[in-house]
Scaffold this motif. Sequence first.
Motif, PDB file in Angstrom:
ATOM      1  N   UNK A 192      -1.467   5.302  -6.278  1.00 34.10           N
ATOM      2  CA  UNK A 192      -0.900   4.534  -5.184  1.00 34.10           C
ATOM      3  C   UNK A 192      -1.677   3.305  -4.791  1.00 34.10           C
ATOM      4  N   UNK A 193      -2.927   3.197  -5.202  1.00 33.96           N
ATOM      5  CA  UNK A 193      -3.716   2.000  -4.901  1.00 33.96           C
ATOM      6  C   UNK A 193      -3.683   1.061  -6.104  1.00 33.96           C
ATOM      7  N   UNK A 194      -3.794  -0.239  -5.827  1.00 28.28           N
ATOM      8  CA  UNK A 194      -3.734  -1.231  -6.897  1.00 28.28           C
ATOM      9  C   UNK A 194      -4.867  -2.231  -6.766  1.00 28.28           C
ATOM     10  N   UNK A 195      -5.377  -2.642  -7.898  1.00 31.75           N
ATOM     11  CA  UNK A 195      -6.379  -3.694  -7.949  1.00 31.75           C
ATOM     12  C   UNK A 195      -5.672  -4.980  -8.361  1.00 31.75           C
ATOM     13  N   UNK A 196      -5.680  -5.963  -7.462  1.00 31.18           N
ATOM     14  CA  UNK A 196      -5.023  -7.236  -7.723  1.00 31.18           C
ATOM     15  C   UNK A 196      -6.052  -8.298  -8.067  1.00 31.18           C
ATOM     16  N   UNK A 197      -5.771  -9.069  -9.092  1.00 31.54           N
ATOM     17  CA  UNK A 197      -6.650 -10.153  -9.500  1.00 31.54           C
ATOM     18  C   UNK A 197      -6.058 -11.491  -9.091  1.00 31.54           C
ATOM     19  N   UNK A 198      -6.893 -12.384  -8.585  1.00 34.49           N
ATOM     20  CA  UNK A 198      -6.475 -13.721  -8.162  1.00 34.49           C
ATOM     21  C   UNK A 198      -7.209 -14.732  -9.045  1.00 34.49           C
ATOM     22  N   UNK A 199      -6.454 -15.573  -9.717  1.00 40.08           N
ATOM     23  CA  UNK A 199      -7.063 -16.589 -10.585  1.00 40.08           C
ATOM     24  C   UNK A 199      -6.472 -17.961 -10.252  1.00 40.08           C
ATOM     25  N   UNK A 200      -7.349 -18.887  -9.861  1.00 38.25           N
ATOM     26  CA  UNK A 200      -6.922 -20.240  -9.503  1.00 38.25           C
ATOM     27  C   UNK A 200      -6.692 -21.049 -10.768  1.00 38.25           C
ATOM     28  N   UNK A 222     -16.787  -8.306  -5.578  1.00 39.21           N
ATOM     29  CA  UNK A 222     -17.691  -9.377  -6.027  1.00 39.21           C
ATOM     30  C   UNK A 222     -17.253 -10.758  -5.532  1.00 39.21           C
ATOM     31  N   UNK A 223     -16.884 -10.849  -4.257  1.00 40.49           N
ATOM     32  CA  UNK A 223     -16.480 -12.144  -3.717  1.00 40.49           C
ATOM     33  C   UNK A 223     -17.660 -13.105  -3.650  1.00 40.49           C
ATOM     34  N   UNK A 224     -18.869 -12.576  -3.445  1.00 41.66           N
ATOM     35  CA  UNK A 224     -20.059 -13.433  -3.434  1.00 41.66           C
ATOM     36  C   UNK A 224     -20.233 -14.139  -4.768  1.00 41.66           C
ATOM     37  N   UNK A 225     -19.983 -13.420  -5.873  1.00 37.30           N
ATOM     38  CA  UNK A 225     -20.100 -14.040  -7.182  1.00 37.30           C
ATOM     39  C   UNK A 225     -19.034 -15.111  -7.382  1.00 37.30           C
ATOM     40  N   UNK A 226     -17.848 -14.870  -6.834  1.00 41.48           N
ATOM     41  CA  UNK A 226     -16.783 -15.864  -6.888  1.00 41.48           C
ATOM     42  C   UNK A 226     -17.211 -17.148  -6.179  1.00 41.48           C
ATOM     43  N   UNK A 227     -17.831 -17.026  -4.997  1.00 36.08           N
ATOM     44  CA  UNK A 227     -18.280 -18.199  -4.260  1.00 36.08           C
ATOM     45  C   UNK A 227     -19.370 -18.946  -5.021  1.00 36.08           C
ATOM     46  N   UNK A 228     -20.283 -18.216  -5.651  1.00 35.47           N
ATOM     47  CA  UNK A 228     -21.341 -18.871  -6.414  1.00 35.47           C
ATOM     48  C   UNK A 228     -20.770 -19.648  -7.603  1.00 35.47           C
ATOM     49  N   UNK A 287     -10.369 -21.051   1.189  1.00 33.20           N
ATOM     50  CA  UNK A 287      -9.265 -21.070   0.256  1.00 33.20           C
ATOM     51  C   UNK A 287      -8.822 -19.675  -0.164  1.00 33.20           C
ATOM     52  N   UNK A 288      -9.478 -18.630   0.334  1.00 37.90           N
ATOM     53  CA  UNK A 288      -9.031 -17.264   0.055  1.00 37.90           C
ATOM     54  C   UNK A 288      -8.472 -16.589   1.298  1.00 37.90           C
ATOM     55  N   UNK A 289      -8.213 -17.364   2.348  1.00 42.25           N
ATOM     56  CA  UNK A 289      -7.721 -16.780   3.591  1.00 42.25           C
ATOM     57  C   UNK A 289      -6.326 -16.193   3.476  1.00 42.25           C
ATOM     58  N   UNK A 290      -5.594 -16.561   2.423  1.00 37.68           N
ATOM     59  CA  UNK A 290      -4.264 -15.998   2.268  1.00 37.68           C
ATOM     60  C   UNK A 290      -4.347 -14.480   2.127  1.00 37.68           C
ATOM     61  N   UNK A 291      -5.474 -13.952   1.653  1.00 44.71           N
ATOM     62  CA  UNK A 291      -5.631 -12.506   1.521  1.00 44.71           C
ATOM     63  C   UNK A 291      -5.604 -11.849   2.894  1.00 44.71           C
ATOM     64  N   UNK A 292      -6.367 -12.409   3.848  1.00 45.00           N
ATOM     65  CA  UNK A 292      -6.420 -11.851   5.195  1.00 45.00           C
ATOM     66  C   UNK A 292      -5.146 -12.126   5.988  1.00 45.00           C
TER      67      UNK A 292
END
Length: 307
Positions: free
Chosen positions: A17-25, A80-86, A113-118
């Motif tokens: 029932x849970x899903x891992x979603x990937x976001x790629x710009x 790993x959002x910190x790694x994304x920011x780096x 630019x990731x506020x759409x998630x929240x």
Amino acid sequence: SNLTLMFAITVDEEDTGTRKLGVRYQRVKYRQEILGELTEYDSQSSPTHVPDALQVYHGLAGNSFSFWIGADNRITGVIEFDQFLKRCVRHAPPHKQKELLNQIVATQEDEGFANFVDESIGLLPYNPQASGRETAVQVNQQWEKTRTIMRPLPMEMRTGYTLSSLTRDRAGIMILGTIEPIKASQLGPIQQASAKQSISLKKGEITGSCMIDRASGLPLMSRVSRQMDMTVEVPGQRPFEQRKTIVTTIESFPTNGTTFSRTERQPQTTGRILRTDGVETSTADAFTNADFESNQPGQSPAVQPVQ
């Protein structure tokens, strides 16, 4: 200023029932004009030399992060959002990377630019005990979310949502809220020290609407406007009033079965493409369907492998 982002969201994993979603710009366009000085950037035709002020957008193209979403379509964790920011500052000169990273962190809470998630995912309350996609609210029912932001300005956003329409496939939501400043007396000593600045918030309001795909919980169409009245103090000059308007538009283009998976081990994964505009003027330079159709599935000329 106008920031337009094109990105793909894919379902990378599913587990009970849970899903891992990937976001790629995939594409980044930025335009800013201040006192007649124009600054522009397009990741599909980026200049040989990218100014330091645009390095964050240069590093955003081809970048990615992931997050988990529960059975009730609520976000349960970001990976790993910190790694994304780096990686967003990876093209900048080494001596500038820390400064640019601090700038991202300082604005990420409110204008990132990731506020759409929240702000756009998990809006519609689902019943986690239901066997299907039953919602926890009915048409005309209301619910509220409160969000506290400390940077760049201390504020509290109270947003009310009303389920305006509901069909088998879609749910319409009306959005109305207020933005209030957080007083210095409500902050701790460390927060008070970091909150001292030349701009202070007086009040603000939030209005908008969103159409949600009930199968995925992702927005199909969304337009939310935030308007804030502020006072600006400049050393040696009289304070003046400033009104800032941020209009965020999300438009989704379902892939109709086309695979947009970032991993070869899940060839049947189906994704959707979303476009989000963070606009501070009324002259948005929007993408059209041709921007998507001109690329091969899962690819974009702007995308570079992320190590």
